[in-house]
Design a protein around this motif. Structure first.
Motif, mmCIF file in Angstrom:
data_model
loop_
_atom_site.group_PDB
_atom_site.id
_atom_site.type_symbol
_atom_site.label_atom_id
_atom_site.label_comp_id
_atom_site.label_asym_id
_atom_site.label_seq_id
_atom_site.Cartn_x
_atom_site.Cartn_y
_atom_site.Cartn_z
ATOM 1 N N ILE A 61 38.414 -4.733 30.258
ATOM 2 C CA ILE A 61 38.528 -3.652 29.614
ATOM 3 C C ILE A 61 39.545 -2.721 30.275
ATOM 4 C CG2 ILE A 61 36.069 -3.351 29.263
ATOM 5 C CD1 ILE A 61 35.890 -1.299 31.524
ATOM 6 N N ASP A 62 39.932 -1.454 29.627
ATOM 7 C CA ASP A 62 41.063 -0.674 30.087
ATOM 8 C C ASP A 62 40.383 0.731 29.955
ATOM 9 O OD1 ASP A 62 43.289 0.600 30.859
ATOM 10 O OD2 ASP A 62 44.515 -0.493 29.383
ATOM 11 N N GLY A 63 39.965 1.250 31.121
ATOM 12 C CA GLY A 63 39.207 2.646 30.965
ATOM 13 C C GLY A 63 40.060 3.706 31.204
ATOM 14 N N LEU B 9 33.060 -0.198 13.380
ATOM 15 C CA LEU B 9 33.570 -1.627 13.999
ATOM 16 C C LEU B 9 33.714 -1.283 15.382
ATOM 17 C CD1 LEU B 9 34.189 -4.696 13.239
ATOM 18 C CD2 LEU B 9 36.720 -3.782 12.845
ATOM 19 N N ALA B 10 34.696 -0.286 15.739
ATOM 20 C CA ALA B 10 35.113 0.004 17.001
ATOM 21 C C ALA B 10 34.099 -0.059 18.128
ATOM 22 C CB ALA B 10 36.153 0.920 17.162
ATOM 23 N N LEU B 11 33.066 0.750 17.559
ATOM 24 C CA LEU B 11 32.031 0.853 18.756
ATOM 25 C C LEU B 11 31.142 -0.409 18.852
ATOM 26 C CD1 LEU B 11 30.899 4.577 17.827
ATOM 27 C CD2 LEU B 11 32.156 3.904 19.819
ATOM 28 N N SER B 12 30.684 -0.829 17.655
ATOM 29 C CA SER B 12 29.782 -1.935 17.761
ATOM 30 C C SER B 12 30.342 -3.340 18.388
ATOM 31 C CB SER B 12 29.193 -2.104 16.153
ATOM 32 O OG SER B 12 30.145 -2.436 15.436
ATOM 33 N N ARG B 13 31.641 -3.518 18.057
ATOM 34 C CA ARG B 13 32.207 -4.786 18.221
ATOM 35 C C ARG B 13 33.134 -4.867 19.789
ATOM 36 N NH1 ARG B 13 31.312 -9.080 15.210
ATOM 37 N NH2 ARG B 13 31.856 -10.070 17.023
ATOM 38 N N GLY B 14 33.180 -3.509 20.218
ATOM 39 C CA GLY B 14 34.027 -3.403 21.521
ATOM 40 C C GLY B 14 35.555 -3.404 21.579
ATOM 41 N N PHE B 15 36.063 -2.638 20.427
ATOM 42 C CA PHE B 15 37.422 -2.442 20.413
ATOM 43 C C PHE B 15 37.530 -0.953 21.263
ATOM 44 C CE2 PHE B 15 37.139 -5.106 16.797
ATOM 45 C CZ PHE B 15 38.429 -5.689 16.971
ATOM 46 N N TYR B 16 36.769 -0.126 20.952
ATOM 47 C CA TYR B 16 37.092 1.161 21.994
ATOM 48 C C TYR B 16 35.701 2.131 21.942
ATOM 49 C CZ TYR B 16 38.959 2.933 17.598
ATOM 50 O OH TYR B 16 39.113 3.418 16.262
ATOM 51 N N PHE B 17 35.576 2.931 22.801
ATOM 52 C CA PHE B 17 34.359 3.812 22.806
ATOM 53 C C PHE B 17 34.741 4.679 23.980
ATOM 54 C CE2 PHE B 17 33.785 -0.165 25.363
ATOM 55 C CZ PHE B 17 33.716 0.566 26.773
ATOM 56 N N PRO B 18 33.769 5.935 23.769
ATOM 57 C CA PRO B 18 33.905 6.974 24.808
ATOM 58 C C PRO B 18 33.919 6.803 26.321
ATOM 59 C CG PRO B 18 32.452 7.625 22.857
ATOM 60 C CD PRO B 18 32.704 6.302 22.777
ATOM 61 N N SER B 19 35.057 7.411 26.873
ATOM 62 C CA SER B 19 34.683 7.378 28.369
ATOM 63 C C SER B 19 33.553 8.078 28.996
ATOM 64 C CB SER B 19 35.929 7.856 28.962
ATOM 65 O OG SER B 19 36.076 7.872 30.556
ATOM 66 N N CYS B 20 33.012 7.634 30.116
ATOM 67 C CA CYS B 20 31.658 8.314 30.944
ATOM 68 C C CYS B 20 30.755 8.679 29.988
ATOM 69 C CB CYS B 20 32.602 9.476 31.582
ATOM 70 S SG CYS B 20 33.884 9.142 32.707
ATOM 71 N N GLU B 21 30.531 7.917 29.160
ATOM 72 C CA GLU B 21 29.448 8.347 27.986
ATOM 73 C C GLU B 21 28.131 8.730 28.653
ATOM 74 O OE1 GLU B 21 29.323 5.771 24.576
ATOM 75 O OE2 GLU B 21 29.544 3.833 25.858
ATOM 76 N N ILE B 22 27.836 7.785 29.704
ATOM 77 C CA ILE B 22 26.420 8.176 30.087
ATOM 78 C C ILE B 22 26.104 9.358 30.838
ATOM 79 C CG2 ILE B 22 26.027 5.500 30.453
ATOM 80 C CD1 ILE B 22 26.427 6.013 33.501
ATOM 81 N N TYR B 23 27.265 10.117 31.054
ATOM 82 C CA TYR B 23 27.184 11.491 31.644
ATOM 83 C C TYR B 23 27.203 12.777 30.728
ATOM 84 C CZ TYR B 23 26.751 8.897 35.949
ATOM 85 O OH TYR B 23 26.386 8.306 37.196
ATOM 86 N N ALA B 24 26.495 13.529 31.096
ATOM 87 C CA ALA B 24 26.418 14.921 30.225
ATOM 88 C C ALA B 24 27.940 15.774 30.485
ATOM 89 C CB ALA B 24 25.361 15.692 30.794
ATOM 90 N N ASP B 25 28.521 15.481 31.659
ATOM 91 C CA ASP B 25 29.784 16.100 31.924
ATOM 92 C C ASP B 25 31.112 15.198 31.408
ATOM 93 O OD1 ASP B 25 29.730 14.199 33.935
ATOM 94 O OD2 ASP B 25 30.420 15.693 35.507
ATOM 95 N N ALA B 26 30.543 14.089 30.503
ATOM 96 C CA ALA B 26 31.752 13.498 29.894
ATOM 97 C C ALA B 26 32.460 14.549 29.079
ATOM 98 C CB ALA B 26 31.068 12.438 28.995
ATOM 99 N N ALA B 28 35.656 15.396 26.222
ATOM 100 C CA ALA B 28 36.113 14.782 25.073
ATOM 101 C C ALA B 28 37.659 14.531 25.304
ATOM 102 C CB ALA B 28 36.259 15.955 24.001
ATOM 103 N N GLY B 29 38.207 13.678 24.482
ATOM 104 C CA GLY B 29 39.519 13.272 24.641
ATOM 105 C C GLY B 29 39.821 11.785 25.493
ATOM 106 N N PHE B 30 38.680 11.577 26.118
ATOM 107 C CA PHE B 30 38.999 10.331 26.929
ATOM 108 C C PHE B 30 38.213 9.010 26.478
ATOM 109 C CE2 PHE B 30 39.542 14.019 29.537
ATOM 110 C CZ PHE B 30 40.796 13.717 30.475
ATOM 111 N N TRP B 31 38.926 7.848 26.087
ATOM 112 C CA TRP B 31 38.366 6.746 25.321
ATOM 113 C C TRP B 31 38.708 5.451 26.264
ATOM 114 C CZ3 TRP B 31 35.411 6.419 20.626
ATOM 115 C CH2 TRP B 31 35.006 7.521 20.218
ATOM 116 N N GLU B 32 37.777 4.758 26.207
ATOM 117 C CA GLU B 32 38.054 3.134 26.800
ATOM 118 C C GLU B 32 38.413 2.090 25.797
ATOM 119 O OE1 GLU B 32 36.770 5.217 30.119
ATOM 120 O OE2 GLU B 32 36.010 3.107 30.526
ATOM 121 N N TYR B 33 39.275 1.331 26.203
ATOM 122 C CA TYR B 33 39.497 -0.025 25.486
ATOM 123 C C TYR B 33 38.256 -0.881 25.846
ATOM 124 C CZ TYR B 33 44.055 1.317 23.702
ATOM 125 O OH TYR B 33 45.203 2.166 23.071
ATOM 126 N N GLY B 34 37.731 -1.513 24.775
ATOM 127 C CA GLY B 34 36.684 -2.490 25.427
ATOM 128 C C GLY B 34 37.542 -3.878 25.238
#
Lengths: 488, 488
Positions: A61-63, B9-26, B28-34
């Motif tokens: 990955i690249d975070g 497609l990006a979210l379900s197959r791992g192209f990219y998704f939001p950074s720190c998404e498990i936290y409430a203080d994530a 906006a504007g930060f994404w990770e490459y899967g």
């Protein structure tokens, strides 16, 4: 060759140099890769991908580098990722307390020595400010993370001090969408940031640096159940444990209890095989098993992969068994369930443990350069004996005489190859001088174009290390070079 | 296909998704490459290197992301890199003043509109807080750079808002040690950071993002003297100037005065050739010449390379003629001489001008995905028609039946290929379903292993787009695949 020779080469030929150097407020600990450094680093990372990521079927990955505050509350970095410092009461300069004590007393101070103990040593030995001789204040803690303020409202966030936190935070999503099974390794190459008090020795201790980290998620009840171990059973490992250096196969390492389980042995073996392909002299390397007081705050078993250089032993990879420290921390704070099913373990729920290979890229690059740079007195040249597949400039193209038709032919060859390979065209100076310039930056092959080229369509390929030359037809050049530049 | 389909497609197959998404203080504007995103991005950058950097003989560097304060004093970012904002007097939320006005009045607000003018429009039209309807305060400026504090004494430094500043700051050293001649281009891929008030639409407006920037240093007196122009003379350019779309060759563009000189035309042509190889539909692209009030504060002539998507026209590359704005600024503040000799211009001293190609990597990746994703109704499948050399997973390996000997053979093929190629082994589900899964992520080739493989040592290669199958011998698989995966 030593540190000074490598630094001289790096600066003069564009491997790396200090950042913002034209300004008086340039900060220590920031370096830039020049053109040759970029190419060497990229090829190094490509080899890492080949020999570790792809070979083992890891996910990469690249975070984001900026991460939310919660991440570092959960990981413990906000509380524990700090260095002991002392400030001079006279000149206000700040020093790493543990290093200062170590240097003055000429001893190794354990990483976890308490502030009170350090303060007591400073008092006892009358250690004073190394800058002005002033009296030192008390020992306090300095957090090494860089803080940034995000958005108009200024929420606290941090530049990650290690890449792996993205991997832990993303673990649940990745495991699900990538249909993973334990054990599974997730890897990342990227920048990390540490606000070091005393950066030093160019690439050795930086404030901004590249890491290549691998986090192996595993079922702690099944650390010996890894089929892939068969592939590495005979790979030799050099493991330093206390005063003893063991040279054993991966299999023997387990049988003799030098490495605790097959999973750990397997990944140490992969790492060892990788480094043996980088050109680092493996007889000057070791996995050093860390003593209790040397380990990072989250590790239960730890090895440092170290390489010996003119600066002494340099740590290139920290191999830490982090247990469930990270996933548990994130699970507790985020309430996101990080447990997964292990189909091989009766479909039981597991909170995976983590074995980590945390590699410093700049230090690895440095060691490769130092181990590859040689003075070839017999031939009166400095030669950088990089493995061909790591060389920044792969092919030199040299018209042997300054004649229009020879140069035109040389340019034709240059244009034919330039998209596929990193090619350098050089028509200035004597041929001997041009060879020397290529030797010094590690270019493995030089192609010379001469009168005969015009007659029969052949060129010579001159090999850097042996200085042997062979003639090949221009039509077969591309395949010849591709074959020679492929990693084994 | 539209934005929602690509995001799904990006979210379900791992192209990219939001950074720190498990936290409430994530934030906006930060994404990770899967895993799939990393591979696609790396191959995209590799193509950029091939078609621009290596083709043109550019130098590539990789500089620090944290840079000293002086750099941004000299560049003007500290003073001028800011957005107009308004804060709601009731709920305290902060908004981009120009965008708010633009949205409410349904018009395009020029980038350089003065704060007073914006404030007057808000007053005149009674524009209120879009969140709570409260009254808005006056328009002020918000600097978009992230500040960090370096060292124990806390010196101010900044995360670079564009990669190119490293190139300018390093220019004098690079020109000298790399024995450059004008014109010379210096390139860099890396992260940049902008503290956007309102990040949006996943990869479209990020706070942390990858740029690939190219700075062409040239003698302003010799902008037409570039031999390499001959290589691109016939390349077609689509240039939008006001209401007119010109479709002309690079040569015609100059003759008709659509592009001011050969140097600019040459680099626009290289860029156009590059993008035509990414799989972006070039009939939905244009170089839009910017009007006076749209240009960045440092640009004298500017084109945006734009691509049409379901979100409208998206800017992928800003092509700015920055004149000597940057080198002059750094020269004045640092006292470092940035002038160089131009041997082709009677050895005169020149402070080079700069023409820049500043590419957003995430936006490019997004456009490639949107233009490549297609619903193939006839065959009841979603297919991502990526160019083979850009595909993240290059080869699928599918044992056609669940039989020990067939699976063993399939694993043997897998092991043979896994280091060289990005290979995915899949033995779960019907063969049709496995093909669909590969089609959806753009895997160009699937290798099936069947009974016949055991008998005659051949496998089938199934081609994603045509769905045609050919049988080849296992021994020739590696060469077959390498040939098909090579860029043209």
């Amino acid at each position: 060759m030593n540190y000074d020779a490598v630094t001289e080469l790096a600066l003069s030929r564009g491997f790396y140099f200090p950042s913002c150097e034209i300004y008086a407020d340039a900060q220590a600990g920031f370096w830039e890769y020049g053109p040759l450094g970029v190419a060497l680093k990229n090829r190094y990372v490509e080899l890492w991908r080949r020999e570790l990521v792809r070979r083992d079927g890891m996910l990469e990955i690249d975070g984001s580098q900026i991460m939310s505050r919660s991440v570092f509350v959960a990981s413990g970095h906000l509380e524990s990722f700090n260095d002991p410092v002392v400030r001079c009461t006279k000149c206000s300069s700040v020093h790493r307390a543990d290093r200062l004590v170590g240097e003055v007393l000429n001893t190794i101070v354990p990483e976890r020595m308490a502030d009170g103990e350090l303060g007591a040593l400073i008092l006892k030995h009358g250690i004073r400010c190394p800058k002005c001789g002033g009296e030192l204040g008390s020992v306090s803690r300095f957090n090494m993370m860089f803080k940034v303020s995000v958005g108009a409202d200024g929420s606290d966030a941090y530049l990650r001090p290690e890449t792996c936190q993205s991997i832990f935070v993303d673990f649940a999503r990745l495991f699900k969408i990538m249909r993973c099974k334990l054990p599974v390794a997730i890897a990342q190459v990227g920048k990390s940031f540490r606000n070091e008090i005393a950066p030093r020795q160019s690439l050795m201790r930086l404030r901004e640096f590249y890491q290549a980290e691998i986090e192996v998620f595993c079922n702690p009840r099944r650390l010996d159940a890894i089929d892939r171990f068969d592939e590495v059973r005979d790979v030799m490992l050099r493991v330093q444990d206390g005063d003893t250096l063991h040279e054993v196969s991966a299999e023997q390492a387990i049988r003799k209890g030098i490495v605790p389980n097959r999973l750990v042995a397997y990944y140490l073996a992969l790492l060892s095989e990788f480094y043996s392909k980088t050109g680092i002299d493996m007889s000057r390397s070791r996995f050093r098993r860390l003593a209790e007081d040397e380990k990072a705050f989250y590790a239960t078993v730890a090895y440092d992969f170290e390489v010996h250089t003119s600066l002494g032993w340099v740590e290139l990879v920290a191999c830490n068994y982090r247990s469930d420290h990270d996933l548990k921390g994130h699970m507790l704070l985020s309430k996101e369930n990080m447990e997964v099913m292990d189909v091989e373990d009766g479909n039981s729920k597991v909170l995976p443990h983590v074995f980590e290979l945390s590699m410093g890229i700049e230090r690895s690059i440095y060691c490769i350069l130092e181990h590859s740079l040689q003075e070839d007195r017999e031939n009166d040249r400095l030669v950088l004996r990089l493995r061909p597949y790591l060389a920044p400039v792969q092919v030199g193209i040299l018209p042997i005489v300054k004649k229009d038709d020879v140069e035109a032919k040389a340019l034709e060859v240059f244009r034919m190859l330039r998209k596929e390979f990193d090619v350098f065209y050089d028509d200035s100076g004597s041929i001997g001088r041009r060879y020397r310039r290529l030797d010094e930056i590690g270019t493995p092959y030089a192609i010379t174009i001469d009168r005969q080229t015009l007659e029969d369509g052949t060129v010579t390929i001159r090999e850097r290390d042996s200085m042997n030359q062979v003639r090949v037809r221009i039509e077969s050049l591309r395949d010849e070079l591709a074959g020679r530049l492929r990693p084994p």
